[in-house]
Enzyme design. Sequence first.
Site, PDB file in Angstrom:
ATOM      1  N   HIS A 188     -33.396 -57.723  12.471  1.00  0.00           N
ATOM      2  CA  HIS A 188     -32.846 -58.635  11.398  1.00  0.00           C
ATOM      3  C   HIS A 188     -31.527 -59.351  12.206  1.00  0.00           C
ATOM      4  CE1 HIS A 188     -36.849 -60.537  10.557  1.00  0.00           C
ATOM      5  NE2 HIS A 188     -37.091 -59.345  11.012  1.00  0.00           N
ATOM      6  N   ARG A 295     -38.818 -67.611   5.433  1.00  0.00           N
ATOM      7  CA  ARG A 295     -39.471 -65.942   5.725  1.00  0.00           C
ATOM      8  C   ARG A 295     -38.279 -66.054   4.212  1.00  0.00           C
ATOM      9  NH1 ARG A 295     -36.191 -65.456  11.209  1.00  0.00           N
ATOM     10  NH2 ARG A 295     -37.824 -64.259  12.095  1.00  0.00           N
ATOM     11  N   ARG A 331     -43.152 -69.079   4.540  1.00  0.00           N
ATOM     12  CA  ARG A 331     -44.325 -67.418   5.225  1.00  0.00           C
ATOM     13  C   ARG A 331     -44.347 -67.479   3.503  1.00  0.00           C
ATOM     14  NH1 ARG A 331     -42.106 -63.326   9.565  1.00  0.00           N
ATOM     15  NH2 ARG A 331     -40.594 -62.963   8.333  1.00  0.00           N
ATOM     16  N   GLU A 430     -49.242 -62.528  15.190  1.00  0.00           N
ATOM     17  CA  GLU A 430     -49.044 -61.322  15.391  1.00  0.00           C
ATOM     18  C   GLU A 430     -48.669 -60.455  15.823  1.00  0.00           C
ATOM     19  OE1 GLU A 430     -45.140 -62.167  12.787  1.00  0.00           O
ATOM     20  OE2 GLU A 430     -47.158 -61.798  10.930  1.00  0.00           O
ATOM     21  N   ASN A 453     -42.086 -62.052  18.121  1.00  0.00           N
ATOM     22  CA  ASN A 453     -40.961 -60.449  17.657  1.00  0.00           C
ATOM     23  C   ASN A 453     -42.620 -59.383  17.625  1.00  0.00           C
ATOM     24  OD1 ASN A 453     -39.525 -63.117  17.859  1.00  0.00           O
ATOM     25  ND2 ASN A 453     -39.196 -62.297  15.383  1.00  0.00           N
ATOM     26  N   ASP A 454     -43.406 -59.606  16.649  1.00  0.00           N
ATOM     27  CA  ASP A 454     -43.972 -58.573  16.422  1.00  0.00           C
ATOM     28  C   ASP A 454     -45.537 -58.556  17.247  1.00  0.00           C
ATOM     29  OD1 ASP A 454     -43.054 -57.320  14.367  1.00  0.00           O
ATOM     30  OD2 ASP A 454     -43.284 -59.046  13.365  1.00  0.00           O
ATOM     31  N   ARG A 464     -39.554 -52.651  18.405  1.00  0.00           N
ATOM     32  CA  ARG A 464     -39.230 -53.248  18.097  1.00  0.00           C
ATOM     33  C   ARG A 464     -37.400 -53.073  17.453  1.00  0.00           C
ATOM     34  NH1 ARG A 464     -40.761 -58.716  14.642  1.00  0.00           N
ATOM     35  NH2 ARG A 464     -38.578 -58.860  13.733  1.00  0.00           N
ATOM     36  N   CYS A 501     -42.705 -69.669  16.231  1.00  0.00           N
ATOM     37  CA  CYS A 501     -41.991 -69.368  15.747  1.00  0.00           C
ATOM     38  C   CYS A 501     -41.103 -68.188  15.493  1.00  0.00           C
ATOM     39  CB  CYS A 501     -42.343 -69.296  13.961  1.00  0.00           C
ATOM     40  SG  CYS A 501     -43.298 -67.773  13.239  1.00  0.00           S
TER      41      CYS A 501
END
Length: 540
Positions: A188, A295, A331, A430, A453-454, A464, A501
Amino acid sequence: MITLTGKSVFGGVEIGKILFYKRNSRQIRRWHVEDTENEVIRFENAKAEAIVQLKGLYEKAMKDVGEENALIFEIHQMMLEDLDYLESIIHIIKNQQVNAEYAVATTADNFVAMFVAMDDAYMQGRATDVKDVSERILNILAGAGGTIFSLDEPTIIAADDLVPSETVQLDKEKVLGFATMYGSSNSHTAILARTMNIPAIIGLGEELREEYDGAYAVIDGFDGKIYIDPDEETLKLMKEKQAIDREKKLLLQELKGKKNVTRSGQKIHIYANIGNASDVGLALQNDAGGIGLFRSEFLYLENNTFPTEDEQFQVYKTVAENMAGKKVIIRTLDIGADKQATYFNLPHEENPALGYRAIRICLTQTDVFKTQLRALLRASAYGQIAIMFPMITSVWEVRRIKDILEEVRAELRTDGIPYNEELEIGLMIETPAAVMISRELAKEVDFFSVGTNDLTQYTLAIDRQNPKLDDFYDPHHPAVLAMIQMVADSIHAEGKWIGICGELGADLEMTETFLKMGIDELSVSPAMILSVRKKVRETE
Ligand code: PEP
Ligand code: MG
């Protein structure tokens, strides 16, 4: 001049002083405050919160380990009422016109020195307690909208690594760039650097030393290099590089107001990913067509207790209003794994990425979930809010979410509180499980948004967050791309839409592929919007 090389996670060139963030030895900076009355109130509030925490700990310890062991928390509460201790802190704030953190740390140091010098063993033992209670207040001050350190001037932040609960406390206006010893490209911190449009380098290793704190440096995010005490020639070259980059960014500005349309007329929406309400400015500056991922967990990370329904409502409403009718996809809480807020008291887990996180917490702690849903629904009356849910694996989860949402709607109707009846709901794709059952899931909701990403992490079984695995972490893997195509086909078969996203959405090498797949929306960090628009407009 010293040159260090790491891995670039975002480009850009910046020049300034390094500030080294040391996690284990808390770094207390001293800064000037104008409004000392307010600073005293900040301290008083932190003290009150510390007393509440200590009362809770006392009661818990009484139950778990008995009165004798619980006593320490009562002593700590008494210390927080000690007049000498309090007067010293308040006096330092007022007299020296400085921040509460500095006043608490200085008082703690003075008292510790005093106790240690006493003959009485009991009094000497109190030194540890003073340290402990002071540390508790400092933690609270840091969490309650405070900053890790106030930055007087624009600064390059160096650290071993930064976790989301630390990055949320940064004074973002003054951060020039990030340079970390460890960390992964998908962390992040990297995502934050992209949102803030500042250079970031990870994996500089042990060569990035604490002694560089305060040194003048150039960070070159393009080449993954940091030059400490740069010589004249390097400085000149870097200034030129910076000027060229700024020129390019200016040219991109010409694309503002233009459509996201290919040469052959295919359209796509380009939205922005944001972490909090203040990022909306960046989204608008870069001409975002909407917010594709807010987020919301950052709202929880910024606080040291659960944000109330009203606090959340205000934030969601502000974002919806500022986006003035454009879509804002929020989200729900995606806490757990690398995003930890201490007050959730999440247990230690062997495999946190596969653990108790995101929707799993929401479906277990329904009071927390319902508070957020109420705030979101109330805010939906003020703009075009859509809600999406992270980490979905099963149809039953979605049905359960919809039941809870219906309960909240019914409560609002009873209370006569308005909300948008047409509000769209969507799922983040995800997990491979969600991909495989995407035809079923598509029937339940209005849209999908792929969290690449996930999805990459879970498809390739690669953590990750693990920097050692960066070379294996490949979002371009054919398995990941086949999954995106599959979910796009599933949702389109139901006549609904799909976005991406995850970070891959901003990968310009992939724009054409996504257009071919029929992706309807790409949500990217604000700084990437115009570059993606450029790419779309150049595509056949
Ligand atoms: C993702 O997983 O791609 C995503 C967008 O969510 P996050 O990065 O916050 O986990
Ligand atoms: Mg995710």
